[in-house]
Design a protein around this motif. Structure first.
Motif, PDB file in Angstrom:
ATOM      1  N   LEU A  67       0.837  -1.193   0.000  1.00  0.00           N
ATOM      2  CA  LEU A  67       0.000   0.000   0.000  1.00  0.00           C
ATOM      3  C   LEU A  67       0.874   1.245   0.000  1.00  0.00           C
ATOM      4  O   LEU A  67       1.935   1.279   0.634  1.00  0.00           O
ATOM      5  N   ILE A  68       0.414   2.268  -0.714  1.00  0.00           N
ATOM      6  CA  ILE A  68       1.124   3.539  -0.778  1.00  0.00           C
ATOM      7  C   ILE A  68       0.190   4.616  -0.230  1.00  0.00           C
ATOM      8  O   ILE A  68      -0.976   4.710  -0.628  1.00  0.00           O
ATOM      9  N   GLU A  69       0.699   5.409   0.708  1.00  0.00           N
ATOM     10  CA  GLU A  69      -0.099   6.494   1.266  1.00  0.00           C
ATOM     11  C   GLU A  69      -0.137   7.661   0.280  1.00  0.00           C
ATOM     12  O   GLU A  69       0.900   8.124  -0.203  1.00  0.00           O
ATOM     13  N   ARG A  70      -1.342   8.112  -0.027  1.00  0.00           N
ATOM     14  CA  ARG A  70      -1.522   9.239  -0.910  1.00  0.00           C
ATOM     15  C   ARG A  70      -2.134  10.401  -0.131  1.00  0.00           C
ATOM     16  O   ARG A  70      -2.519  10.271   1.028  1.00  0.00           O
ATOM     17  N   GLY A  71      -2.256  11.538  -0.779  1.00  0.00           N
ATOM     18  CA  GLY A  71      -2.825  12.705  -0.133  1.00  0.00           C
ATOM     19  C   GLY A  71      -4.311  12.548   0.091  1.00  0.00           C
ATOM     20  O   GLY A  71      -4.927  11.546  -0.291  1.00  0.00           O
ATOM     21  N   PRO A  72      -4.922  13.550   0.693  1.00  0.00           N
ATOM     22  CA  PRO A  72      -6.366  13.478   0.986  1.00  0.00           C
ATOM     23  C   PRO A  72      -7.182  13.389  -0.302  1.00  0.00           C
ATOM     24  O   PRO A  72      -6.848  14.000  -1.310  1.00  0.00           O
ATOM     25  N   GLY A  73      -8.245  12.592  -0.241  1.00  0.00           N
ATOM     26  CA  GLY A  73      -9.160  12.504  -1.367  1.00  0.00           C
ATOM     27  C   GLY A  73     -10.206  13.588  -1.275  1.00  0.00           C
ATOM     28  O   GLY A  73     -10.227  14.387  -0.333  1.00  0.00           O
ATOM     29  N   THR A  74     -11.070  13.659  -2.266  1.00  0.00           N
ATOM     30  CA  THR A  74     -12.136  14.658  -2.248  1.00  0.00           C
ATOM     31  C   THR A  74     -13.249  14.197  -1.315  1.00  0.00           C
ATOM     32  O   THR A  74     -13.493  13.006  -1.142  1.00  0.00           O
ATOM     33  N   SER A  75     -13.920  15.135  -0.702  1.00  0.00           N
ATOM     34  CA  SER A  75     -15.017  14.808   0.213  1.00  0.00           C
ATOM     35  C   SER A  75     -16.070  15.899   0.133  1.00  0.00           C
ATOM     36  O   SER A  75     -15.740  17.093   0.134  1.00  0.00           O
ATOM     37  N   ARG A  76     -17.334  15.499   0.035  1.00  0.00           N
ATOM     38  CA  ARG A  76     -18.430  16.467  -0.009  1.00  0.00           C
ATOM     39  C   ARG A  76     -18.774  16.975   1.375  1.00  0.00           C
ATOM     40  O   ARG A  76     -19.316  18.064   1.528  1.00  0.00           O
ATOM     41  N   THR A  77     -18.507  16.137   2.359  1.00  0.00           N
ATOM     42  CA  THR A  77     -18.814  16.541   3.737  1.00  0.00           C
ATOM     43  C   THR A  77     -17.622  16.220   4.619  1.00  0.00           C
ATOM     44  O   THR A  77     -16.975  15.177   4.466  1.00  0.00           O
ATOM     45  N   GLY A  78     -17.316  17.097   5.546  1.00  0.00           N
ATOM     46  CA  GLY A  78     -16.254  16.835   6.505  1.00  0.00           C
ATOM     47  C   GLY A  78     -14.862  16.969   5.903  1.00  0.00           C
ATOM     48  O   GLY A  78     -14.669  17.365   4.753  1.00  0.00           O
ATOM     49  N   ARG A  79     -13.865  16.611   6.711  1.00  0.00           N
ATOM     50  CA  ARG A  79     -12.476  16.727   6.297  1.00  0.00           C
ATOM     51  C   ARG A  79     -12.107  15.593   5.348  1.00  0.00           C
ATOM     52  O   ARG A  79     -12.446  14.436   5.596  1.00  0.00           O
ATOM     53  N   ARG A 108     -10.332  12.533   3.648  1.00  0.00           N
ATOM     54  CA  ARG A 108      -9.586  11.445   4.279  1.00  0.00           C
ATOM     55  C   ARG A 108      -8.330  11.109   3.487  1.00  0.00           C
ATOM     56  O   ARG A 108      -8.325  11.176   2.257  1.00  0.00           O
ATOM     57  N   ALA A 109      -7.279  10.734   4.214  1.00  0.00           N
ATOM     58  CA  ALA A 109      -6.060  10.278   3.558  1.00  0.00           C
ATOM     59  C   ALA A 109      -6.365   8.982   2.806  1.00  0.00           C
ATOM     60  O   ALA A 109      -7.121   8.133   3.286  1.00  0.00           O
ATOM     61  N   MET A 110      -5.791   8.831   1.631  1.00  0.00           N
ATOM     62  CA  MET A 110      -6.104   7.697   0.775  1.00  0.00           C
ATOM     63  C   MET A 110      -4.948   6.702   0.721  1.00  0.00           C
ATOM     64  O   MET A 110      -3.780   7.059   0.896  1.00  0.00           O
ATOM     65  N   LEU A 111      -5.315   5.444   0.468  1.00  0.00           N
ATOM     66  CA  LEU A 111      -4.349   4.380   0.289  1.00  0.00           C
ATOM     67  C   LEU A 111      -4.470   3.850  -1.133  1.00  0.00           C
ATOM     68  O   LEU A 111      -5.576   3.695  -1.643  1.00  0.00           O
ATOM     69  N   GLU A 112      -3.340   3.586  -1.763  1.00  0.00           N
ATOM     70  CA  GLU A 112      -3.346   3.073  -3.129  1.00  0.00           C
ATOM     71  C   GLU A 112      -2.614   1.731  -3.179  1.00  0.00           C
ATOM     72  O   GLU A 112      -1.522   1.590  -2.608  1.00  0.00           O
ATOM     73  N   PHE A 113      -3.222   0.755  -3.836  1.00  0.00           N
ATOM     74  CA  PHE A 113      -2.572  -0.542  -3.983  1.00  0.00           C
ATOM     75  C   PHE A 113      -1.426  -0.440  -4.979  1.00  0.00           C
ATOM     76  O   PHE A 113      -1.555   0.178  -6.039  1.00  0.00           O
ATOM     77  N   ASN A 114      -0.315  -1.057  -4.655  1.00  0.00           N
ATOM     78  CA  ASN A 114       0.865  -1.037  -5.516  1.00  0.00           C
ATOM     79  C   ASN A 114       0.995  -2.381  -6.232  1.00  0.00           C
ATOM     80  O   ASN A 114       1.382  -3.377  -5.622  1.00  0.00           O
ATOM     81  N   PRO A 115       0.687  -2.450  -7.539  1.00  0.00           N
ATOM     82  CA  PRO A 115       0.749  -3.740  -8.243  1.00  0.00           C
ATOM     83  C   PRO A 115       2.159  -4.321  -8.304  1.00  0.00           C
ATOM     84  O   PRO A 115       2.324  -5.524  -8.471  1.00  0.00           O
ATOM     85  N   ARG A 116       3.192  -3.477  -8.141  1.00  0.00           N
ATOM     86  CA  ARG A 116       4.566  -3.974  -8.196  1.00  0.00           C
ATOM     87  C   ARG A 116       4.954  -4.729  -6.922  1.00  0.00           C
ATOM     88  O   ARG A 116       6.038  -5.310  -6.858  1.00  0.00           O
ATOM     89  N   ALA A 117       4.080  -4.706  -5.924  1.00  0.00           N
ATOM     90  CA  ALA A 117       4.377  -5.455  -4.696  1.00  0.00           C
ATOM     91  C   ALA A 117       4.216  -6.947  -4.915  1.00  0.00           C
ATOM     92  O   ALA A 117       4.682  -7.756  -4.098  1.00  0.00           O
ATOM     93  N   GLU A 118       3.524  -7.323  -5.979  1.00  0.00           N
ATOM     94  CA  GLU A 118       3.322  -8.735  -6.305  1.00  0.00           C
ATOM     95  C   GLU A 118       3.815  -8.978  -7.719  1.00  0.00           C
ATOM     96  O   GLU A 118       3.242  -8.462  -8.679  1.00  0.00           O
TER      97      GLU A 118
END
Length: 387
Positions: A64-76, A78-88
């Motif tokens: 998993l790779i930590e990415r910046g905050p995603g878009t949100s219609r309500t509230g703050r 959230r930080a996003m996680l991205e799957f890394n296909p090169r890990a497998e």
């Protein structure tokens, strides 16, 4: 009153339970690609307390790779996680006459590295040297190996593959797995092609299909209910061994049908029809010559008639609904494919569509990637698709 004593939980059971949860997170992230921790909690059903250390481990391991905050219609946001296909990473190995092709791909099927080497007499040693060398620094991420071989494969052993020097059964799979330390799947190359076309090619929209591959020999890959069918001895689809007449006996690794109607046989006939250099693409050359030469046109009719009889024989037994033409058979032009379709339609008991396969050589890779990842998760078949 007797106290009820709860037996301690087995450490093995705890480790197994953790691994199940870990693979659940990996599988979910692989499918969704980018998601928040809250979404991961919802999709896996794991509590935040359980999920937090697992996510921390998977980030450290590169899954998993930590990415910046995603878009949100309500509230703050959230930080996003991205799957890394090169890990497998998986290795797709193809045994071919006089050579071995090896590719390292990530879990998306993207090729990371490719190499072709001369096929030595010791096939296992060649595979076990080529895969680590090609994987390089990515070797710790290697999750499985899929080996495509002509002939019959059963239990990791290959036989009836004279083009690569394997007539009697050789336990390739077991030997490679012992040396490389990762799951290894060995299957007929045409089965892998069928799996690849079903995964992301001309058969991705159907559950049942038959792939007819014409090359040095002739073989078929069968997918029914989304699963590749191999038969009790791994010989399902060896249609090149269909007899042409009652006198056909013995084969020495070459079937009577493929001896007459394979790419090799057509190439030899083309030399007789148009003396000169043996054509690299004999079926395409035959189609072109048939437009101007009556003898070539008559021979093309013979080829289409023979292939149609083969397809009809298969359809009468398994009723795949769709037949894909692969290898040299995919060299037919639209007019020839349409003629083949008409010949089949006139004889089959149920509607059968005939079309070309679309992935070409890449079909083996896509099938091998699916096989290798499934082999790596064989203990948890519900988490990854079974090829």
């Amino acid at each position: 009153m007797t106290d009820v004593v709860t037996p301690p939980t087995s450490p093995v059971s705890r480790e197994r339970a953790k691994e199940i949860k870990r693979l659940s997170v990996i599988s979910t992230a692989r499918q969704v690609r980018v998601l928040s921790r809250a979404e991961l909690t919802e999709l896996t059903g794991l509590s935040p307390a359980t999920l937090t250390p697992l996510v921390r481990e998977l980030i450290a391991e590169g899954y998993l790779i930590e990415r910046g905050p995603g878009t949100s219609r309500t509230g703050r946001p959230r930080a996003m996680l991205e799957f890394n296909p090169r890990a497998e990473l998986v290795a797709a190995v193809s045994l071919e006459p006089s050579r071995l092709s090896c590719e390292i791909a990530d879990s998306d099927g993207t090729v990371v590295a490719h190499r072709t080497v001369r096929l030595a007499s010791d096939i296992v040693d060649t595979v076990c040297r080529s895969v680590p060398e090609l994987a390089g620094d990515g070797l710790p991420a290697l999750r499985g190996v899929a080996i495509a071989a002509p002939g019959v494969s059963s239990g990791g052993a290959v036989r009836l593959a004279p083009s690569v020097g394997l007539v009697e059964g050789l336990p390739i799979g077991e030997s490679v797995q012992q040396r490389l330390g990762v799951p290894v799947v060995v299957d007929n190359d045409v089965n892998l092609m069928a799996a690849g076309e079903h995964a992301c090619g001309a058969g991705s929209d159907v559950a049942d299909l038959l792939l007819l591959h014409v090359a040095d020999g002739i073989g078929a890959g069968l997918v029914l209910d989304g699963q590749v069918r191999r038969g009790s001895g791994g010989a399902a689809g060896e249609v090149g061994f269909l007899p042409l007449d009652p006198t056909d006996q013995g084969h020495d690794g070459i079937g009577p049908f493929e001896a007459r109607w394979s790419e090799n046989a057509i190439a030899e006939r083309m030399v007789a029809l148009a003396p000169g250099r043996r054509p690299d693409a004999p079926v395409a050359a035959l189609v072109e010559l048939a437009g101007a030469d009556e003898r070539a046109a008559a021979y093309l009719d013979e080829v289409l008639s023979a292939w149609s009889r083969l397809i009809v024989s298969c359809v009468c037994v398994v009723d795949p609904g769709r037949v894909l033409l692969s290898g040299a058979a995919a060299q037919l032009d639209d007019a020839a494919v349409n003629r083949l379709q008409r010949l089949v339609a006139a004889a089959v008991p149920s509607p059968t569509e005939v079309r070309r396969a679309v992935l070409g050589d890449r079909a083996v890779l896509h099938g091998a990637v699916s096989y290798a990842l499934s082999a790596a998760a064989a203990g948890l078949p519900h988490l990854l698709p079974t090829p």
